[in-house]
Write a protein that holds these residues in place. Structure first.
Motif, PDB file in Angstrom:
ATOM      1  N   ILE A 371     -27.216 -43.572  13.386  1.00  0.00           N
ATOM      2  CA  ILE A 371     -26.972 -44.091  12.043  1.00  0.00           C
ATOM      3  C   ILE A 371     -25.853 -43.334  11.330  1.00  0.00           C
ATOM      4  N   VAL A 372     -25.717 -42.029  11.612  1.00  0.00           N
ATOM      5  CA  VAL A 372     -24.613 -41.267  11.019  1.00  0.00           C
ATOM      6  C   VAL A 372     -23.289 -41.830  11.495  1.00  0.00           C
ATOM      7  N   ASP A 373     -23.190 -42.041  12.815  1.00  0.00           N
ATOM      8  CA  ASP A 373     -21.984 -42.596  13.427  1.00  0.00           C
ATOM      9  C   ASP A 373     -21.684 -43.978  12.868  1.00  0.00           C
ATOM     10  N   ARG A 374     -22.694 -44.845  12.867  1.00  0.00           N
ATOM     11  CA  ARG A 374     -22.474 -46.232  12.442  1.00  0.00           C
ATOM     12  C   ARG A 374     -22.018 -46.338  10.998  1.00  0.00           C
ATOM     13  N   LEU A 375     -22.682 -45.637  10.082  1.00  0.00           N
ATOM     14  CA  LEU A 375     -22.306 -45.724   8.671  1.00  0.00           C
ATOM     15  C   LEU A 375     -20.969 -45.045   8.392  1.00  0.00           C
ATOM     16  N   ALA A 376     -20.672 -43.965   9.126  1.00  0.00           N
ATOM     17  CA  ALA A 376     -19.354 -43.342   8.987  1.00  0.00           C
ATOM     18  C   ALA A 376     -18.272 -44.291   9.478  1.00  0.00           C
ATOM     19  N   THR A 377     -18.550 -44.996  10.569  1.00  0.00           N
ATOM     20  CA  THR A 377     -17.596 -45.962  11.103  1.00  0.00           C
ATOM     21  C   THR A 377     -17.331 -47.081  10.108  1.00  0.00           C
ATOM     22  N   ILE A 378     -18.393 -47.568   9.469  1.00  0.00           N
ATOM     23  CA  ILE A 378     -18.234 -48.622   8.464  1.00  0.00           C
ATOM     24  C   ILE A 378     -17.356 -48.134   7.314  1.00  0.00           C
ATOM     25  N   THR A 379     -17.596 -46.914   6.875  1.00  0.00           N
ATOM     26  CA  THR A 379     -16.781 -46.330   5.806  1.00  0.00           C
ATOM     27  C   THR A 379     -15.315 -46.292   6.201  1.00  0.00           C
ATOM     28  N   VAL A 380     -15.059 -45.834   7.413  1.00  0.00           N
ATOM     29  CA  VAL A 380     -13.680 -45.709   7.900  1.00  0.00           C
ATOM     30  C   VAL A 380     -13.013 -47.073   8.031  1.00  0.00           C
ATOM     31  N   VAL A 381     -13.746 -48.093   8.495  1.00  0.00           N
ATOM     32  CA  VAL A 381     -13.181 -49.441   8.619  1.00  0.00           C
ATOM     33  C   VAL A 381     -12.682 -49.931   7.261  1.00  0.00           C
ATOM     34  N   PHE A 382     -13.512 -49.783   6.250  1.00  0.00           N
ATOM     35  CA  PHE A 382     -13.108 -50.204   4.910  1.00  0.00           C
ATOM     36  C   PHE A 382     -11.894 -49.416   4.418  1.00  0.00           C
ATOM     37  N   LEU A 383     -11.944 -48.087   4.566  1.00  0.00           N
ATOM     38  CA  LEU A 383     -10.891 -47.250   4.002  1.00  0.00           C
ATOM     39  C   LEU A 383      -9.564 -47.409   4.734  1.00  0.00           C
ATOM     40  N   ASN A 421      -2.672 -46.298  10.369  1.00  0.00           N
ATOM     41  CA  ASN A 421      -3.931 -46.798   9.806  1.00  0.00           C
ATOM     42  C   ASN A 421      -4.426 -48.028  10.557  1.00  0.00           C
ATOM     43  N   LEU A 422      -3.519 -48.962  10.840  1.00  0.00           N
ATOM     44  CA  LEU A 422      -3.923 -50.193  11.517  1.00  0.00           C
ATOM     45  C   LEU A 422      -4.307 -49.939  12.967  1.00  0.00           C
ATOM     46  N   ALA A 423      -3.619 -48.989  13.629  1.00  0.00           N
ATOM     47  CA  ALA A 423      -3.953 -48.670  15.023  1.00  0.00           C
ATOM     48  C   ALA A 423      -5.369 -48.114  15.119  1.00  0.00           C
ATOM     49  N   VAL A 424      -5.693 -47.188  14.232  1.00  0.00           N
ATOM     50  CA  VAL A 424      -7.042 -46.615  14.238  1.00  0.00           C
ATOM     51  C   VAL A 424      -8.070 -47.676  13.840  1.00  0.00           C
ATOM     52  N   LEU A 425      -7.706 -48.540  12.889  1.00  0.00           N
ATOM     53  CA  LEU A 425      -8.617 -49.608  12.456  1.00  0.00           C
ATOM     54  C   LEU A 425      -8.931 -50.558  13.615  1.00  0.00           C
ATOM     55  N   VAL A 426      -7.892 -50.996  14.317  1.00  0.00           N
ATOM     56  CA  VAL A 426      -8.098 -51.921  15.436  1.00  0.00           C
ATOM     57  C   VAL A 426      -8.952 -51.272  16.515  1.00  0.00           C
ATOM     58  N   TYR A 427      -8.639 -50.017  16.853  1.00  0.00           N
ATOM     59  CA  TYR A 427      -9.445 -49.344  17.884  1.00  0.00           C
ATOM     60  C   TYR A 427     -10.906 -49.230  17.443  1.00  0.00           C
ATOM     61  N   THR A 428     -11.125 -48.865  16.199  1.00  0.00           N
ATOM     62  CA  THR A 428     -12.487 -48.671  15.698  1.00  0.00           C
ATOM     63  C   THR A 428     -13.301 -49.957  15.800  1.00  0.00           C
ATOM     64  N   VAL A 429     -12.684 -51.068  15.412  1.00  0.00           N
ATOM     65  CA  VAL A 429     -13.387 -52.347  15.449  1.00  0.00           C
ATOM     66  C   VAL A 429     -13.648 -52.789  16.880  1.00  0.00           C
ATOM     67  N   VAL A 430     -12.637 -52.616  17.757  1.00  0.00           N
ATOM     68  CA  VAL A 430     -12.798 -53.009  19.164  1.00  0.00           C
ATOM     69  C   VAL A 430     -13.846 -52.133  19.848  1.00  0.00           C
ATOM     70  N   ASP A 431     -13.838 -50.848  19.527  1.00  0.00           N
ATOM     71  CA  ASP A 431     -14.778 -49.921  20.148  1.00  0.00           C
ATOM     72  C   ASP A 431     -16.213 -50.139  19.676  1.00  0.00           C
ATOM     73  N   ASP A 432     -16.361 -50.554  18.424  1.00  0.00           N
ATOM     74  CA  ASP A 432     -17.703 -50.741  17.863  1.00  0.00           C
ATOM     75  C   ASP A 432     -17.762 -52.066  17.115  1.00  0.00           C
ATOM     76  N   PRO A 433     -17.716 -53.191  17.831  1.00  0.00           N
ATOM     77  CA  PRO A 433     -17.720 -54.499  17.163  1.00  0.00           C
ATOM     78  C   PRO A 433     -18.986 -54.751  16.355  1.00  0.00           C
ATOM     79  N   SER A 435     -20.224 -52.900  14.260  1.00  0.00           N
ATOM     80  CA  SER A 435     -20.041 -52.431  12.887  1.00  0.00           C
ATOM     81  C   SER A 435     -19.592 -53.557  11.967  1.00  0.00           C
ATOM     82  N   LEU A 436     -18.961 -54.600  12.545  1.00  0.00           N
ATOM     83  CA  LEU A 436     -18.478 -55.707  11.722  1.00  0.00           C
ATOM     84  C   LEU A 436     -19.635 -56.473  11.074  1.00  0.00           C
ATOM     85  N   LEU A 437     -20.784 -56.492  11.739  1.00  0.00           N
ATOM     86  CA  LEU A 437     -21.948 -57.145  11.138  1.00  0.00           C
ATOM     87  C   LEU A 437     -22.379 -56.412   9.875  1.00  0.00           C
ATOM     88  N   TRP A 438     -22.350 -55.091   9.936  1.00  0.00           N
ATOM     89  CA  TRP A 438     -22.697 -54.290   8.765  1.00  0.00           C
ATOM     90  C   TRP A 438     -21.633 -54.452   7.672  1.00  0.00           C
TER      91      TRP A 438
END
Length: 472
Positions: A371-383, A421-433, A435-438
């Protein structure tokens, strides 16, 4: 091109200009040097390997370039609305402005959830509570959120003195880790070659991207400095220097802590765990039991301080949006004696609690969700999305509202910042799809609030919501 409105903005202000460049520098350091590294260092180490310090270095670089855009925009528009203001001025799209504001609100809520879970990990480490005790850890996390919310409901006044004290407490814990790293290096306990090893499968570049997508969480918070630009003496000179200097200082500390942790304990031991593993190594000539309690308390104070500021921010976003008739007016209600936006605070706490509860339910089904990983990932996706759009806004606003004293960031660096920013964003979403549901769930909450207000008689055109964070 000089613009009269811009000159008037700097010449006249309802707020007293009393913050010096040095004070602003420490404000930035205190904002950035929060609890992210206390919470996420083990996850970054697991993603990268012994060279995980490179992930923090890369995260610092991308964040600092983003900070250049904020520095330019703040010297043009020294107001407290931050990203929402800049996007509104650049694109003049009420819907996009509302969307960015909801993204920032969602990022804050997810961050509080991640911090609450990180707090539980240190608490569990100190008292000996098993991490797989899902229900007890959920209850502790919910109590943590409730206490933080209660403090804000009472009406806390985060003075400069308190902020500085908290910052030094946070820094003291990181200094302890650095000292342990130095002892490990000079006594031969640590092997310097570990700092170049990548334990993750595949390309080292992919491994670093994986680490950056988490490490970036530790570098957030610098955007909050925009809230005090109107109270800064000579902001066109002070703000760029203080912002970039503060971010670089925090970045250097993070990299040094990463190096020290990698030298002090095996990466397999650190991976997925907290900095308490460095203390458990017993390298300091002090009782491990005593140090575990001391360091655990320091970490919990650091996490609490960051969570407290974040809760203040999220409640002010809702409060400001309600005053602008973007969301239901009930969120603008202020307690008659405590003067705190209690409805906004309680609603935010409810959403965070729901996120934590959903995570616990998923874990109870046998999932290995962190849950720490998932919520941190969601934060990073938005930011990451917000930061990329802020840089675009900065470039789009070039030549507008400028004075001879307006700071101008290096254009190639800003372009590099967008790409980063976009490179890290794309990787984050692809690595943890998943997270998009959250992400979609949090955006849906914002959409519901907007629709309720729109069809209940409120104005249809959303305005920019103020997003101050150092209030009450």
């Amino acid at each position: 091109m000089s613009h009269p409105a811009a000159e008037e903005t700097f010449g006249h202000s309802e707020l007293k200009r009393s913050i010096t460049a040095k004070q602003l520098y420490f404000y930035v350091v205190g904002d950035v040097l929060g609890s992210g590294i206390y919470v996420l260092i083990g996850l970054v180490a697991a993603a990268v390997g012994g060279a995980f310090w490179i992930a923090f270095l890369a995260g610092v670089t991308v964040a600092t370039v983003t900070g250049l855009a904020y520095a330019e925009l703040v010297t043009k528009y020294p107001q407290a609305a931050g990203a929402s203001l800049y996007v509104n001025k650049a694109f003049r799209s009420p819907i996009l402005t509302f969307f960015i504001t909801i993204c920032m609100l969602s990022a804050n809520m997810a961050a509080v959830g991640s911090l609450a879970s990180g707090f539980v990990r240190y608490f569990a480490g100190v008292v000996g509570l098993p991490e797989d005790a899902i229900i007890p850890t959920l209850l502790i996390a919910l109590v943590f959120v409730a206490v933080i919310t209660l403090i804000n409901l009472i009406g806390i006044s985060e003075s400069v003195v308190v902020n500085v004290i908290m910052t030094f407490i946070e820094l003291s814990g990181l200094l302890i880790i650095m000292v342990i790293g130095l002892i490990a290096l000079f006594t031969g306990i640590g092997d310097p070659s570990v700092l170049t090893r990548f334990s993750a499968e595949g390309s080292p570049v992919i491994a670093v991207l994986a680490g950056v997508s988490l490490a970036f969480f530790a570098m957030t918070g610098f955007e909050n400095a925009a809230n005090v630009a109107e109270e800064t003496i000579d902001p066109s000179r002070a703000f760029p220097r203080a912002l970039i200097g503060g971010m670089l200082t925090a970045g250097v500390v993070y990299v040094l802590v990463s190096l020290a942790a990698a030298l002090a304990v095996p990466i397999d031991t650190l991976a997925g765990n907290t900095l308490l593993e460095v203390i458990r190594a017993g390298i300091l000539p002090i009782s491990v039991g005593v140090m575990l309690v001391v360091f655990g308390l320091i970490a919990m104070i650091a996490i609490s301080n960051t969570a407290l500021v974040t809760v203040v921010a999220q409640s002010r976003i809702l409060y400001g949006m309600a005053r602008e008739d973007v969301v239901p007016g009930v969120f603008a209600k202020v307690h008659p004696t405590r003067r705190s936006p209690y409805v906004a605070l309680l609603f935010g706490a409810g959403v965070v609690g729901l996120l934590l509860a959903i995570g616990a339910v998923i874990q109870l089904t046998g999932s290995d969700l962190d849950i720490v990983d998932r919520l941190a990932t969601i934060t990073v996706v938005f930011l990451l999305f917000i930061y990329a759009l802020v840089i675009v806004a900065c470039l789009r606003l070039r030549g507008q509202d400028e004075t001879p004293h307006t700071y101008r960031a290096n254009t190639p660096l800003l372009v590099l910042g967008i790409v980063g920013n976009l490179a890290v964003l794309v990787y984050t979403v692809v690595d943890d799809p998943g997270s998009l549901l959250w992400v979609a769930g949090l955006l849906a909450v914002g959409l519901v609030l907007f629709l309720v207000q729109r069809y209940s008689g409120g104005r249809r055109t959303p305005a920019v919501a103020p997003t101050t964070d150092k209030e009450l």
